[in-house]
Design an enzyme around this catalytic site. Structure first.
Site, short mmCIF file in Angstrom:
data_model
loop_
_atom_site.label_atom_id
_atom_site.label_comp_id
_atom_site.label_asym_id
_atom_site.label_seq_id
_atom_site.Cartn_x
_atom_site.Cartn_y
_atom_site.Cartn_z
CG HIS A 478 -1.90 1.12 1.25
ND1 HIS A 478 -2.83 1.31 0.26
CD2 HIS A 478 -2.08 2.13 2.16
CE1 HIS A 478 -3.56 2.37 0.55
NE2 HIS A 478 -3.11 2.89 1.68
CG ASP A 495 -3.77 5.01 4.09
OD1 ASP A 495 -4.67 4.49 3.40
OD2 ASP A 495 -2.75 4.40 4.45
CB CYS A 548 -3.09 2.98 -2.91
SG CYS A 548 -1.84 1.77 -3.37
#
EC number: 3.4.22.-
Length: 589
Positions: A478, A495, A548
């Site tokens: 991630h 995030d 992401c």
């Protein structure tokens, strides 16, 4: 005294004389029927000619009549045969039933026995439509059905199973009735374990969009709980989708690498792609490249409650809902007109927003010319994976690196580092805040080796003269971003999956303390500094498991311009194409 015997013998000879002519006439008609219907069932027993058995049958019936006359009990040891005068067929009665007169359609007996024989109606060709005989018994016996053994074409009997085995269907009217073939097949399917009616299987794509983000979130939580940053854990993720639903199949399996004391050590990240799609090349990245998230089915939602609710229910967004769905196109498809379509929902909102807001949205939806789209398609098309397409900032971008910018692909380190350097070059212009960006390998090395491992990374750079410092964070599978705002003395963790990064901020704040003490010989007052993890409702969140890296780059883009973060998930396909062109030309649009 013997008068009754003479009467009985006379009756016997009289019955024998009467039965011969009708039997021959019926025999011819029966033989023609048997010949006609012999193709229906070869196992069917043909009718026999009445010979001696007819005489014996009549004798037994006469004896029965004599016994009934004198009141003697008399039972036949064999089943009497009844010859129907309507169709000439012979029926065998059950052992519990006795007929007194087989030569007529109505049978009458002595005493309390009253039997009535009912025959089915004749069809125009002389054949009975219902070849069965009903016998009504008045002495406390239930009505019985006597089926005929001579079947016609339109009569019903056995049904055959697919394997050739016969089975009979129960019927209150007849135990041997043939059913039409279509009906038999229908009943057979419906009775065998309920296999006749089945719910259709759900397609592979149905419901995947709803679970995509949740599965990715659970994966991150499981990896977070499994161990520390240096732990090694393999990952294999398989996602199935189709070209028509704007999804591909990607199987990611492998390992990433991280720099530790000058040596790259294995870390939990995919290293190699194996792409299967109807368009575009087979893309495999180099093993030394650490890649972010893999290509997963897209769950991009439309702006509005209606589309959001549909996505929560697991429904795919139909391609004709609005022009916004058409903007979510494939990179490398070569379609030039799709990018120039205006999103109707955003256009409506632009009319109601302020001028500054409209300028920002127009900047995000910058149109690409046909030449730009052609160049982007060529870069994403077939060609040597090691071919260098762009080189700057001591970095070389190959075709394999560029192809990670296709839709639903995971970005790797080279693409993110190159884009971050483009942000630094842009901010050197007047009107932008002073910006410094660390490499994606900075935080892993700082965490594993401490300050001494990264002490030389800021040689010739005074961090405290900068206004904004960006630190891309790669945690296993991630990407996220830490923003150090020296003007406000705060650290923010961004995030796209809503995770918290308090520990990451503490490590970076301690790095600033060590850097200040080493380079300036000044201790930072840590009480003046704050760190904060942005909440999901404060920043845009990804709605799939592959963007992401793109969200991290766009976070950095907006923050480096001191602009509020206003982009959404549905703009990611356009941002990916823009980033391809920006890397090829080494300048931001």
């Amino acid at each position: 005294m013997y008068r009754w015997l003479v009467r009985i013998l006379g009756t016997i000879f009289r019955f024998c004389d009467r039965s011969v002519p009708p039997a021959r006439a019926l025999l011819k008609r029966r033989r023609s029927d048997s010949t006609l219907f012999s193709t229906v069932d070869t196992d069917e027993i043909p009718a026999k000619r009445p010979r001696l058995d007819c005489f014996i049958h009549q004798v037994k019936n006469s004896l029965y009549n004599a016994a009934s006359l004198f009141g003697f009990p008399f039972q036949l040891t064999t089943k009497p045969m009844v010859t129907s005068a309507c169709n000439g067929t012979r029926n065998v009665a059950p052992s519990g039933e006795v007929f007194s007169n087989p030569s007529s359609c109505e049978l009458t007996g002595s005493g309390s026995w009253n039997n009535m024989l009912k025959l089915g109606n004749k069809s125009p060709n002389g054949i009975s439509d219902y070849p069965k005989i009903r016998v009504t018994v008045t002495r406390d016996q239930p009505r019985r059905v006597l089926p005929s053994f001579g079947f016609t074409l339109n009569s019903e009997g056995y049904n055959r199973r697919p394997g050739g085995r016969r089975h009979s269907k129960g019927n209150p009217e007849s135990s041997l009735m043939w059913k039409p073939q279509e009906q038999a097949v229908t009943e057979m399917i419906s009775e065998e374990s309920g296999k006749g009616l089945r719910r259709p299987h759900r397609t592979v794509e149905e419901g995947v969009q709803k679970e995509e983000r949740e599965k990715y979130r659970k994966l991150l939580e499981r990896l977070k709980e499994s161990g520390h940053g240096n732990s090694v854990c393999p990952v294999t993720s398989n996602y199935h989708s189709s070209q028509r639903s704007q999804m591909d199949t990607l199987k990611t399996k492998g390992w990433g690498e991280e720099q530790n004391h000058g040596v790259k050590t294995t870390q939990f990240v995919p290293k190699q792609y194996r792409l299967v799609e109807t368009r575009g090349p087979l893309c495999s990245l180099r093993s030394e490249k650490r890649c972010s998230k893999g290509k997963i089915t897209d769950t991009e939602k439309m702006v509005g409650i209606r589309f959001e609710n549909e996505s929560r229910r697991g429904y795919q967004l139909e391609p004709d809902l609005s022009e916004e769905v058409s903007a979510r196109l494939r990179l490398g498809s070569g379609s030039n007109g799709l990018l120039r379509r205006k999103v109707s929902i955003i256009e409506t909102k632009e009319k109601n927003c302020s001028g500054k807001e409209r300028d920002r949205r127009t900047d995000d939806l910058l149109e690409l010319t046909e030449d730009m789209e052609k160049e982007i398609s060529n870069a994403l098309g077939h060609g040597p994976q090691d071919e260098i397409l762009s080189s700057a900032f001591k970095l070389r971008i190959t075709r394999g690196d560029i192809q990670t910018l296709k839709n639903y692909h995971w970005l790797n380190d080279e693409v993110i580092n190159f884009y971050m350097n483009l942000l630094v070059e842009r901010n050197k212009k007047q009107g932008y805040p002073a910006l410094h960006v660390f490499s994606t390998f900075f935080y892993p090395k700082l965490k594993s080796g401490g300050y001494q491992a990264v002490k030389r990374w800021t040689k010739g750079v005074n961090l405290f003269e900068q206004e904004i410092i960006l630190v891309p964070i790669h945690r296993k599978v991630h990407w996220s971003l830490v923003v150090i705002d020296l003007r406000k003395k705060c650290l923010k963790y961004l995030d796209s999956m809503g995770q918290k990064g308090h520990r990451i901020c503490e490590i970076l704040l301690q790095y600033l303390q060590d850097e200040s003490k080493t380079k300036r010989n000044i201790d930072l007052n840590l009480l003046e500094w704050t760190h904060y993890s942005m909440k999901p409702h404060e920043i845009p969140q990804q709605l799939n498991g592959s963007d992401c890296g793109m969200f991290t780059c766009k976070y950095a883009d907006y923050i480096s311009r001191d602009k509020p973060i206003t982009f959404t998930q549905h703009q990611m396909p356009l941002f990916r194409k823009k980033m391809v062109w920006e890397i090829l030309h080494q300048q931001l649009l």
